[in-house]
Write an enzyme that holds these catalytic residues in place. Structure first.
Site, PDB file in Angstrom:
ATOM      1  N   ASN A  41      81.411  51.579  64.552  1.00 33.82           N
ATOM      2  CA  ASN A  41      80.232  51.581  65.415  1.00 33.82           C
ATOM      3  C   ASN A  41      79.643  50.172  65.461  1.00 33.82           C
ATOM      4  O   ASN A  41      79.819  49.390  64.521  1.00 33.82           O
ATOM      5  CB  ASN A  41      79.188  52.536  64.823  1.00 33.82           C
ATOM      6  N   ASP A  59      74.270  54.903  59.973  1.00 34.83           N
ATOM      7  CA  ASP A  59      74.255  53.428  59.936  1.00 34.83           C
ATOM      8  C   ASP A  59      74.404  52.868  58.519  1.00 34.83           C
ATOM      9  O   ASP A  59      73.856  51.809  58.200  1.00 34.83           O
ATOM     10  CB  ASP A  59      72.969  52.877  60.585  1.00 34.83           C
ATOM     11  N   HIS A 102      75.899  48.407  65.686  1.00 37.60           N
ATOM     12  CA  HIS A 102      74.477  48.738  65.558  1.00 37.60           C
ATOM     13  C   HIS A 102      73.668  47.472  65.800  1.00 37.60           C
ATOM     14  O   HIS A 102      73.977  46.415  65.236  1.00 37.60           O
ATOM     15  CB  HIS A 102      74.192  49.296  64.163  1.00 37.60           C
ATOM     16  N   SER A 147      75.589  44.495  63.813  1.00 39.80           N
ATOM     17  CA  SER A 147      76.575  44.756  62.760  1.00 39.80           C
ATOM     18  C   SER A 147      77.621  45.721  63.281  1.00 39.80           C
ATOM     19  O   SER A 147      77.278  46.735  63.886  1.00 39.80           O
ATOM     20  CB  SER A 147      75.915  45.414  61.541  1.00 39.80           C
TER      21      SER A 147
END
Ligand code: GAR
Length: 213
Positions: free
Chosen positions: A107, A145, A109, A136
């Site tokens: 992912n 996260d 973020h 990030s």
């Protein structure tokens, strides 16, 4: 060929950055499919323009998060991907889904994790009077996260910044670091084992210990 499935919910500018790098020959991989939980988003047009299979899976028609995630997993698995890239996919994934794909699920973020998990990261960075902010790329684990970070991009926070101005600056660095993270995984043997990064089978946790007394 290293196969990628990208999940989106919106504009897909990070998707576009990865498409551009693949088309330019900078990343040796293919995007097999793009899946959006929202119809009529620009990211789907970007996939169509690039000739990539694309699907809409509308989460609002499912009775539960788990039922949506089950259908999502079925579409993803039909492409047998090596990597699943969340690029502005604005849904929390169930633990079952995340565990099924752990180590293959990344992912981006919009914050320098572990700071500012969750939403409204740019305003929160301003409110906290941060001097630096950024983005990030991280592996996804059930905790939001909180997975192992692969790469971060830092931008300055200016004294007259608004959340919008900061968001635009962060977006630019995202378009640099996300393709780079995909390249690490697709070509350069970066993997995750037990929450730690390995490069071509060797741990990155303590690679220089032979230099210590
Ligand atoms: C990006 O800024 C990404 O960091 C953020 O959504 C944006 C998507 O932009 N993701 C999250 O906030 C995830 N919690 P894009 O659709 O133009 O790539």
């Amino acid at each position: 060929m290293f196969k990628i499935v990208v999940l989106i919910s919106g504009g897909g500018s990070n998707l576009q950055a990865i498409i551009d790098h693949i088309q330019a020959g900078n990343i040796n991989a293919e995007i097999s499919a793009v899946i959006s939980n929202k119809a009529d988003v620009l990211g789907l047009e970007r996939a169509a323009t690039a000739g990539i299979d694309h699907h809409v899976l509308d989460h609002t028609i499912f009775a539960s998060r788990e039922a949506f995630d089950e259908s999502l997993a079925q579409i993803i698995e039909s492409y047998e991907p090596d990597l699943i890239v969340l690029a502005g996919f604005m849904r929390i994934l169930s633990d079952g889904f995340v565990n099924k794909f752990q180590g293959k699920l990344i992912n981006i973020h919009p914050a320098l994790l572990p700071k500012f998990k969750g939403l409204d990261t740019h305003q929160r960075a301003l409110d906290a009077d941060e001097k630096e902010h950024g983005a990030s790329v991280h592996f996804v684990i059930p905790e939001l996260d909180a997975g192992t970070v692969i790469i971060q991009g830092i931008v300055p926070v200016k004294s007259d910044d608004t959340a919008d101005a900061l968001q635009q600056r962060v977006h630019k660095i995202e378009h640099v670091i996300y393709p780079q993270a995909v390249k690490y995984l697709a070509e350069e043997g970066l993997t995750l084992k037990n929450g730690h990064l390995y490069h071509q089978g060797k741990t990155l946790l303590e690679p220089f210990k032979e230099y210590l007394d």
